[in-house]
Design a protein around this motif. Structure first.
Motif, mmCIF file in Angstrom:
data_model
loop_
_atom_site.group_PDB
_atom_site.id
_atom_site.type_symbol
_atom_site.label_atom_id
_atom_site.label_comp_id
_atom_site.label_asym_id
_atom_site.label_seq_id
_atom_site.Cartn_x
_atom_site.Cartn_y
_atom_site.Cartn_z
ATOM 1 N N THR A 26 5.539 8.978 1.014
ATOM 2 C CA THR A 26 4.404 8.484 0.236
ATOM 3 C C THR A 26 4.421 6.974 0.096
ATOM 4 O O THR A 26 5.441 6.377 -0.227
ATOM 5 N N TYR A 28 3.023 3.801 -1.974
ATOM 6 C CA TYR A 28 2.519 3.476 -3.308
ATOM 7 C C TYR A 28 1.938 2.073 -3.312
ATOM 8 O O TYR A 28 2.469 1.169 -2.668
ATOM 9 N N VAL A 52 -6.462 4.721 -1.501
ATOM 10 C CA VAL A 52 -5.991 6.112 -1.565
ATOM 11 C C VAL A 52 -6.954 6.990 -0.764
ATOM 12 O O VAL A 52 -7.918 7.517 -1.303
ATOM 13 N N LYS A 57 -0.773 8.664 -0.069
ATOM 14 C CA LYS A 57 -0.969 7.346 -0.671
ATOM 15 C C LYS A 57 -1.290 7.531 -2.150
ATOM 16 O O LYS A 57 -2.088 8.397 -2.510
ATOM 17 N N LYS A 58 -0.663 6.704 -3.004
ATOM 18 C CA LYS A 58 -0.884 6.790 -4.447
ATOM 19 C C LYS A 58 -1.024 5.394 -5.021
ATOM 20 O O LYS A 58 -0.497 4.434 -4.473
ATOM 21 N N TYR A 78 -9.378 12.332 -8.978
ATOM 22 C CA TYR A 78 -7.978 12.109 -8.625
ATOM 23 C C TYR A 78 -7.081 12.943 -9.522
ATOM 24 O O TYR A 78 -7.435 13.247 -10.658
ATOM 25 N N ILE A 93 -0.270 7.284 -12.486
ATOM 26 C CA ILE A 93 -0.122 7.462 -11.038
ATOM 27 C C ILE A 93 -1.308 8.291 -10.557
ATOM 28 O O ILE A 93 -1.479 9.443 -10.966
ATOM 29 N N SER A 95 -3.314 10.142 -7.630
ATOM 30 C CA SER A 95 -3.059 10.797 -6.349
ATOM 31 C C SER A 95 -4.363 11.329 -5.776
ATOM 32 O O SER A 95 -5.266 11.747 -6.510
ATOM 33 N N TYR A 96 -4.414 11.341 -4.473
ATOM 34 C CA TYR A 96 -5.562 11.840 -3.719
ATOM 35 C C TYR A 96 -5.829 13.300 -4.044
ATOM 36 O O TYR A 96 -4.904 14.105 -4.125
ATOM 37 N N SER A 101 -11.689 12.989 -4.120
ATOM 38 C CA SER A 101 -11.471 11.544 -4.104
ATOM 39 C C SER A 101 -12.568 10.827 -3.321
ATOM 40 O O SER A 101 -12.971 9.726 -3.676
#
Length: 113
Positions: A26, A28, A52, A57-58, A78, A93, A95-96, A101
């Motif tokens: 991942t 970031y 993202v 990816k985050k 997200y 955080i 995230s996708y 998204s």
């Protein structure tokens, strides 16, 4: 958190420095708006979230409080983990979320709340 191989990265539209690092598979993108006032947290979150585009990816946002205007706007697009930091700041955080998204309107980067 250890400071492992963080590198500055150019994020179009950002007003604060962004850093990128990789853990496992991942990547970031991290930024800190804890000392910024509105609309900077929203502006930078929207700029970062454009990065993202896949599950690996985050975006990590560090802010002085939970950004409710931002969460109201893109929360359904997200997966978001929230963590209270020892110094009182908040780490989010993003995230996708497949199929969601892509629907986020990341051009609306002002807060109306």
């Amino acid at each position: 958190m250890s400071e492992f191989n963080k590198q500055a990265v150019e994020v179009p539209g950002a007003t604060v420095p962004f850093f990128t690092y990789t853990m496992g598979e991942t990547q970031y993108y991290e930024f800190d708006t804890s000392k910024c006032g509105p609309p900077e947290p929203m502006v930078n979150a929207m700029a970062g979230l454009k990065m993202v585009d896949s599950p690996n990816k985050k975006v990590v946002m560090i802010n002085h409080k939970k950004p409710m205007g931002l969460l109201d706007k893109i929360g359904e697009n997200y997966d978001i983990e929230t963590e209270k930091m020892d110094d009182g700041r908040v780490k989010l955080i993003f995230s996708y979320r497949a199929g969601e998204s892509e629907k986020a309107d990341l051009s609306q980067n002002t807060c109306h709340g």
